[in-house]
Design an enzyme around this catalytic site. Structure first.
Site, short mmCIF file in Angstrom:
data_model
loop_
_atom_site.label_atom_id
_atom_site.label_comp_id
_atom_site.label_asym_id
_atom_site.label_seq_id
_atom_site.Cartn_x
_atom_site.Cartn_y
_atom_site.Cartn_z
CG HIS A 1 -1.82 -1.46 1.09
ND1 HIS A 1 -2.67 -2.21 0.59
CD2 HIS A 1 -1.15 -2.35 2.38
CE1 HIS A 1 -3.41 -3.07 0.90
NE2 HIS A 1 -2.33 -3.35 1.92
CD GLU B 1 -1.80 -4.21 4.94
OE1 GLU B 1 -0.92 -4.73 4.54
OE2 GLU B 1 -3.39 -3.60 5.19
CG HIS C 1 0.92 -6.89 2.09
ND1 HIS C 1 -0.13 -6.85 1.86
CD2 HIS C 1 1.96 -7.54 1.22
CE1 HIS C 1 -0.12 -5.63 0.28
NE2 HIS C 1 1.25 -6.44 0.39
CD GLU D 1 -1.44 -10.35 4.62
OE1 GLU D 1 -1.51 -8.65 5.44
OE2 GLU D 1 -2.27 -10.33 3.35
#
Length: 279
Positions: free
Chosen positions: A74, A111, A166, A244
């Site tokens: 992101h 995040e 992430h 993740e």
């Protein structure tokens, strides 16, 4: 008592004797001699002539000659530019949004800020150990890049591996980490599936051991999840996985992810996993 002439003769003989002993390497520990066959950098050598300093340096830099692309998920400007990040891009087997805003914790820890911090910590560790590290974005205030561009950065760099960092936004009851591997897509990911799986296993073992965060209890099998709907994987021509690192909605996970000291631990664990992959 000897004469002054006799004393001078004796002294000269002693000096000559010492000179011969030294030049033969007879063990004069007070006056070590520089080796003519040592390392160019000036390191000391073993009795066999091996440059000790150089050998140690090589061992301490396991990533020398490796190019590693880190993809911090992101970006900080995504939320303010919905038209840019919502536009669709080709991901081989379909079309998907250029990027997303990512998730955030209940307290507002985003995040994108988290992945930027962890990726930069990891970059420093890898560079100190000899790697060439490329980040897919240069700051945490921009927009994108799109998922297809993120994959292209790794491809163009001819990376030995690429890692997308992430943190998940699952229901708060779920906790743990998982790693996403590329699904085989003929003519696209089939050449990287095997090495990507090996990378996933190396990172999984190191992350579990180094952080103590457990395998995800809400997705995947034994912290591994194979997906064919992620452009960042589908378009990669180099071994690549997503990790993740925890669930930002879970109180236990976020307590760790929000701690700067623990984020350093995360980065060190990922570096250990990458070293194991190359080892």
């Amino acid at each position: 008592m000897s004469s002054g002439h006799e004393r001078s003769a004796v002294y000269a003989a002693i000096v000559a004797s010492i000179s011969v002993l030294t030049s033969c390497g007879s063990g004069n520990t007070n006056a070590p001699q520089a080796s003519t066959s040592g390392a160019a950098a000036g390191g000391t050598t073993t009795s066999a002539g091996t440059p000790v300093g150089k050998a140690k340096g090589k061992k301490s830099k396991p990533f020398t000659g490796k190019t590693i692309v880190l993809d911090p998920g992101h970006n900080g400007g995504n939320g303010a530019h919905p038209s840019d990040i919502n536009r669709k891009v080709d991901i081989v087997n379909g079309r998907k949004e250029c990027d997303t805003t990512g998730t955030e914790s209940a307290s507002g820890y985003s995040e994108h800020a988290y992945t930027w911090d962890v990726s930069n910590r990891l970059k420093k560790i890898l560079q100190a150990r000899g790697a060439k590290v490329v980040l897919t974005r240069n700051n945490d205030t921009g927009v994108g890049p799109c998922i297809n561009e993120r994959a292209a950065i790794g491809n163009q760099a001819k990376a030995d591996v690429a890692l997308s960092v992430h943190a998940d936004g699952a229901p708060k009851s779920g906790h743990g980490f998982h790693i996403i591997e590329p699904a085989p897509i003929k003519g696209h990911t089939d050449k990287i599936v095997k090495d990507s799986s090996r990378l996933a296993l190396a990172l999984r073992a190191a992350y579990l051991r180094g952080t103590g965060i457990s395998y995800s209890d809400y997705i995947g099998k034994d912290a591994l999840d194979v997906r064919g709907d992620l452009g960042g994987l589908n378009l990669s021509t180099v071994p690549k996985v997503f990790i993740e690192t925890g669930n930002m909605a879970n109180p236990g996970d976020i307590a760790k992810l929000a701690d700067p000291n623990f984020r350093q631990r995360i980065a060190e664990s990922l570096a250990t996993g990458l070293a194991a992959y190359f080892g």
